[in-house]
Design a protein around this motif. Structure first.
Motif, PDB file in Angstrom:
ATOM      1  N   MET A  50       3.951  20.275 -56.433  1.00  0.00           N
ATOM      2  CA  MET A  50       2.718  19.705 -56.984  1.00  0.00           C
ATOM      3  C   MET A  50       1.466  20.359 -56.401  1.00  0.00           C
ATOM      4  N   ASP A  51       0.627  20.897 -57.275  1.00  0.00           N
ATOM      5  CA  ASP A  51      -0.663  21.434 -56.847  1.00  0.00           C
ATOM      6  C   ASP A  51      -1.633  20.279 -56.600  1.00  0.00           C
ATOM      7  N   MET A  76       3.794  20.007 -51.697  1.00  0.00           N
ATOM      8  CA  MET A  76       2.424  20.085 -52.198  1.00  0.00           C
ATOM      9  C   MET A  76       1.871  21.489 -52.009  1.00  0.00           C
ATOM     10  N   LEU A  77       1.126  21.954 -53.029  1.00  0.00           N
ATOM     11  CA  LEU A  77       0.490  23.261 -52.998  1.00  0.00           C
ATOM     12  C   LEU A  77      -1.028  23.096 -53.037  1.00  0.00           C
ATOM     13  N   SER A  78      -1.731  23.997 -52.360  1.00  0.00           N
ATOM     14  CA  SER A  78      -3.189  23.977 -52.435  1.00  0.00           C
ATOM     15  C   SER A  78      -3.753  25.340 -52.110  1.00  0.00           C
ATOM     16  N   ALA A  79      -4.851  25.691 -52.768  1.00  0.00           N
ATOM     17  CA  ALA A  79      -5.536  26.943 -52.465  1.00  0.00           C
ATOM     18  C   ALA A  79      -6.366  26.808 -51.201  1.00  0.00           C
ATOM     19  N   ASP A  83      -6.982  21.776 -42.597  1.00  0.00           N
ATOM     20  CA  ASP A  83      -5.971  20.831 -42.145  1.00  0.00           C
ATOM     21  C   ASP A  83      -6.120  19.476 -42.817  1.00  0.00           C
ATOM     22  N   SER A  84      -7.369  19.103 -43.188  1.00  0.00           N
ATOM     23  CA  SER A  84      -7.583  17.781 -43.771  1.00  0.00           C
ATOM     24  C   SER A  84      -6.803  17.610 -45.063  1.00  0.00           C
ATOM     25  N   ASP A  85      -6.722  18.666 -45.884  1.00  0.00           N
ATOM     26  CA  ASP A  85      -5.969  18.577 -47.136  1.00  0.00           C
ATOM     27  C   ASP A  85      -4.488  18.372 -46.861  1.00  0.00           C
ATOM     28  N   LYS A  86      -3.997  19.092 -45.869  1.00  0.00           N
ATOM     29  CA  LYS A  86      -2.588  18.964 -45.503  1.00  0.00           C
ATOM     30  C   LYS A  86      -2.286  17.558 -45.008  1.00  0.00           C
ATOM     31  N   ILE A  87      -3.151  17.039 -44.155  1.00  0.00           N
ATOM     32  CA  ILE A  87      -2.947  15.711 -43.592  1.00  0.00           C
ATOM     33  C   ILE A  87      -2.996  14.644 -44.675  1.00  0.00           C
ATOM     34  N   ILE A  88      -3.972  14.749 -45.578  1.00  0.00           N
ATOM     35  CA  ILE A  88      -4.084  13.766 -46.659  1.00  0.00           C
ATOM     36  C   ILE A  88      -2.838  13.799 -47.531  1.00  0.00           C
ATOM     37  N   GLY A  89      -2.411  15.010 -47.890  1.00  0.00           N
ATOM     38  CA  GLY A  89      -1.230  15.144 -48.743  1.00  0.00           C
ATOM     39  C   GLY A  89       0.011  14.552 -48.108  1.00  0.00           C
ATOM     40  N   LEU A  90       0.225  14.838 -46.842  1.00  0.00           N
ATOM     41  CA  LEU A  90       1.402  14.321 -46.146  1.00  0.00           C
ATOM     42  C   LEU A  90       1.329  12.809 -45.981  1.00  0.00           C
ATOM     43  N   ASN A  91       0.131  12.305 -45.720  1.00  0.00           N
ATOM     44  CA  ASN A  91      -0.023  10.862 -45.574  1.00  0.00           C
ATOM     45  C   ASN A  91       0.212  10.118 -46.881  1.00  0.00           C
ATOM     46  N   LEU A  92      -0.056  10.774 -47.994  1.00  0.00           N
ATOM     47  CA  LEU A  92       0.138  10.138 -49.297  1.00  0.00           C
ATOM     48  C   LEU A  92       1.586  10.197 -49.758  1.00  0.00           C
ATOM     49  N   GLY A  93       2.419  10.956 -49.051  1.00  0.00           N
ATOM     50  CA  GLY A  93       3.830  10.953 -49.396  1.00  0.00           C
ATOM     51  C   GLY A  93       4.457  12.307 -49.642  1.00  0.00           C
ATOM     52  N   ALA A  94       3.697  13.396 -49.489  1.00  0.00           N
ATOM     53  CA  ALA A  94       4.298  14.723 -49.634  1.00  0.00           C
ATOM     54  C   ALA A  94       5.277  14.964 -48.482  1.00  0.00           C
ATOM     55  N   ASP A  95       6.359  15.669 -48.785  1.00  0.00           N
ATOM     56  CA  ASP A  95       7.367  15.963 -47.759  1.00  0.00           C
ATOM     57  C   ASP A  95       7.130  17.307 -47.092  1.00  0.00           C
ATOM     58  N   ASP A  96       6.402  18.192 -47.779  1.00  0.00           N
ATOM     59  CA  ASP A  96       6.144  19.522 -47.241  1.00  0.00           C
ATOM     60  C   ASP A  96       4.862  20.048 -47.878  1.00  0.00           C
ATOM     61  N   TYR A  97       4.355  21.163 -47.362  1.00  0.00           N
ATOM     62  CA  TYR A  97       3.046  21.652 -47.789  1.00  0.00           C
ATOM     63  C   TYR A  97       3.006  23.170 -47.676  1.00  0.00           C
ATOM     64  N   LEU A  98       2.483  23.824 -48.711  1.00  0.00           N
ATOM     65  CA  LEU A  98       2.286  25.272 -48.682  1.00  0.00           C
ATOM     66  C   LEU A  98       0.881  25.600 -49.159  1.00  0.00           C
ATOM     67  N   THR A  99       0.251  26.553 -48.495  1.00  0.00           N
ATOM     68  CA  THR A  99      -1.085  26.993 -48.875  1.00  0.00           C
ATOM     69  C   THR A  99      -1.003  28.277 -49.691  1.00  0.00           C
ATOM     70  N   LYS A 100      -1.695  28.305 -50.803  1.00  0.00           N
ATOM     71  CA  LYS A 100      -1.762  29.511 -51.634  1.00  0.00           C
ATOM     72  C   LYS A 100      -2.653  30.549 -50.956  1.00  0.00           C
ATOM     73  N   PRO A 101      -2.340  31.831 -51.101  1.00  0.00           N
ATOM     74  CA  PRO A 101      -1.121  32.375 -51.706  1.00  0.00           C
ATOM     75  C   PRO A 101       0.063  32.248 -50.741  1.00  0.00           C
ATOM     76  N   PHE A 102       1.238  32.102 -51.282  1.00  0.00           N
ATOM     77  CA  PHE A 102       2.421  31.925 -50.441  1.00  0.00           C
ATOM     78  C   PHE A 102       3.512  32.895 -50.899  1.00  0.00           C
ATOM     79  N   ASN A 103       4.448  33.136 -50.014  1.00  0.00           N
ATOM     80  CA  ASN A 103       5.585  33.980 -50.341  1.00  0.00           C
ATOM     81  C   ASN A 103       6.584  33.150 -51.167  1.00  0.00           C
ATOM     82  N   PRO A 104       6.887  33.568 -52.388  1.00  0.00           N
ATOM     83  CA  PRO A 104       7.819  32.795 -53.221  1.00  0.00           C
ATOM     84  C   PRO A 104       9.156  32.535 -52.540  1.00  0.00           C
TER      85      PRO A 104
END
Length: 228
Positions: A50-51, A76-79, A83-104
């Motif tokens: 999820m972006d 969760m994906l984000s451009a 850290d705040s975006d990562k923390i918010i995403g994880l607190n809302l229920g994301a299990d993992d997080y990747l920042t764009k661009p990422f290695n497929p």
């Protein structure tokens, strides 16, 4: 395994899809949070990518809605790299997080890791004979009960009553129905017998037995376990 990829950038969705399909996964595509939620309601999805930044409904709001009913692994994906975006995403229920661009290949590795946990470490959605409503979980295979992760110990009769009601959460059972299904005999003035066991169950599974969250009385009808 069915994987839902949700991103408003079609090229990113297609690119991720190529790698997923090469690994043998079935791909589902969505381009905003509302589309993702609709797919989840109508398809059996085993993992979500999820972006965050999307039109109509962003990934954070979509994750909140999904977590109200599903415990599907979500990456969760984000451009953005803050850290705040990562923390918010994880607190809302994301299990993992990747920042764009990422290695497929890193994304695929994380997908496999989440699916491995989901399938082999006892995912409640995929494991048979597990009944769940809110934080109440009954594993009828191991005959264990937990509430918000804490194990609860019931007598055999209490266990049968709670399992009967939880397996059909939301359905109201009359006192006679409960007695006949649990004791396997015709009910004859079973009110006191059943009500005593119900009270004991509430004392063990409810934070406040006088204002139960799960095991509720429907006056004049019977009892039910709330579907949460």
């Amino acid at each position: 395994m069915n994987i839902l990829v949700c991103d408003d950038d079609k090229e990113i969705v297609d690119a991720i899809g190529i790698y997923l399909e090469n690994e043998g996964y079935q791909l589902f595509k969505a381009f905003n949070g509302l589309e993702a939620i609709d797919i989840i309601k109508n398809q059996e999805i085993h993992l979500i990518i999820m972006d965050i930044m999307m039109p109509v409904m962003d990934g954070l709001r979509a994750t909140m809605k999904i977590r109200e009913e599903n415990n599907i692994p979500l990456i969760m994906l984000s451009a953005k790299s803050e850290d705040s975006d990562k923390i918010i995403g994880l607190n809302l229920g994301a299990d993992d997080y990747l920042t764009k661009p990422f290695n497929p290949l890193e994304l695929i590795a994380r997908v496999k890791s989440q699916l491995r946990r989901y399938t082999t470490l006892g995912s409640l959605e995929m494991k048979k004979n597990v009944f769940r409503t809110g934080g109440l979980v009954i594993d009828d295979e191991s005959k264990t009960i937990s509430v918000d992760g804490d194990e609860v110990h019931l007598t055999p009769v209490q266990y049968k009553i709670l399992t009967l009601l939880t397996e059909s959460a939301g359905r109201v059972f009359s006192i006679e129905d409960i007695y006949e299904k649990v004791w396997n005999e015709t009910a004859f003035s079973p009110e006191n017998t059943v009500s005593v066991h119900i009270r004991k169950i509430r004392e063990k599974i409810e934070i406040n037995p006088k204002e139960p969250k799960y095991l509720k009385v429907v006056w004049g009808v019977g009892y039910k376990v709330e579907k949460i």
